[in-house]
Design a protein around this motif. Structure first.
Motif, PDB file in Angstrom:
ATOM      1  N   GLN A  82       0.855  -1.180   0.000  1.00 58.66           N
ATOM      2  CA  GLN A  82       0.000   0.000   0.000  1.00 58.66           C
ATOM      3  C   GLN A  82       0.890   1.228   0.000  1.00 58.66           C
ATOM      4  O   GLN A  82       1.738   1.386   0.884  1.00 58.66           O
ATOM      5  CB  GLN A  82      -0.902   0.001   1.240  1.00 58.66           C
ATOM      6  N   MET A  83       0.697   2.067  -0.989  1.00 56.71           N
ATOM      7  CA  MET A  83       1.538   3.251  -1.147  1.00 56.71           C
ATOM      8  C   MET A  83       0.671   4.496  -1.039  1.00 56.71           C
ATOM      9  O   MET A  83      -0.231   4.693  -1.864  1.00 56.71           O
ATOM     10  CB  MET A  83       2.266   3.206  -2.485  1.00 56.71           C
ATOM     11  N   ASN A  84       0.952   5.307  -0.057  1.00 57.29           N
ATOM     12  CA  ASN A  84       0.223   6.551   0.161  1.00 57.29           C
ATOM     13  C   ASN A  84       1.161   7.745   0.004  1.00 57.29           C
ATOM     14  O   ASN A  84       2.381   7.590   0.030  1.00 57.29           O
ATOM     15  CB  ASN A  84      -0.403   6.558   1.558  1.00 57.29           C
ATOM     16  N   SER A  85       0.571   8.900  -0.143  1.00 57.47           N
ATOM     17  CA  SER A  85       1.353  10.142  -0.266  1.00 57.47           C
ATOM     18  C   SER A  85       2.457   9.990  -1.307  1.00 57.47           C
ATOM     19  O   SER A  85       3.622  10.329  -1.065  1.00 57.47           O
ATOM     20  CB  SER A  85       1.956  10.516   1.100  1.00 57.47           C
ATOM     21  N   LEU A  86       2.084   9.497  -2.455  1.00 60.19           N
ATOM     22  CA  LEU A  86       3.071   9.230  -3.496  1.00 60.19           C
ATOM     23  C   LEU A  86       3.695  10.518  -4.012  1.00 60.19           C
ATOM     24  O   LEU A  86       3.043  11.576  -4.078  1.00 60.19           O
ATOM     25  CB  LEU A  86       2.425   8.454  -4.638  1.00 60.19           C
ATOM     26  N   LYS A  87       4.970  10.402  -4.356  1.00 61.65           N
ATOM     27  CA  LYS A  87       5.748  11.527  -4.851  1.00 61.65           C
ATOM     28  C   LYS A  87       6.259  11.218  -6.245  1.00 61.65           C
ATOM     29  O   LYS A  87       6.416  10.041  -6.596  1.00 61.65           O
ATOM     30  CB  LYS A  87       6.936  11.783  -3.918  1.00 61.65           C
TER      31      LYS A  87
END
Length: 125
Positions: A82-87
């Motif tokens: 789970q990847m959040n706040s992707l840049k």
């Protein structure tokens, strides 16, 4: 024959979220280290996160701590990221990897025996 198949990649704007899945077939031992790695264009492949299926112990690269979460469903032989706040700097090809282990995970791609084909993540600013 061990096969790892990733899914869930795609394009997202900065600040968004994605969840990657990896289904592992052919692993006969329940004691496995599962990992996610990534490789951006022109850069070396780097470890993102690992999880030991025996105890659920997870390890993360410093830049992913607090943003990414690795988890495993042992019954379904699935591993998630789970990847959040992707840049934008998270843009890369993401790979699932596995190794059978009786002693936990090693933070090195050389330690992994099996690899998926990868799934692309593109984060736009």
């Amino acid at each position: 024959q061990v096969q790892l198949v990733e899914s869930g990649g795609g394009s997202v704007q900065a600040g968004g979220s994605l969840r990657l899945s990896c289904v592992a077939s052919g692993l006969t031992d329940r004691r496995n280290c599962m990992g996610w790695f990534r490789q951006a264009p022109g850069k070396e492949r780097e470890a993102v996160a690992t999880i030991y299926t025996v105890n659920g112990r997870a390890t993360y690269a410093d830049s992913m701590k607090g943003r990414f979460t690795i988890s495993a469903d042992n019954a379904k032989k699935l591993v998630y990221l789970q990847m959040n706040s992707l840049k934008p700097e998270d843009t890369a090809m993401y790979y699932c990897a596995a190794r059978t282990s009786t002693s936990g995970c090693i933070w090195s791609e050389e330690a992994f025996d099996y690899w998926g084909q990868g799934t692309q993540i593109t984060v736009s600013s």
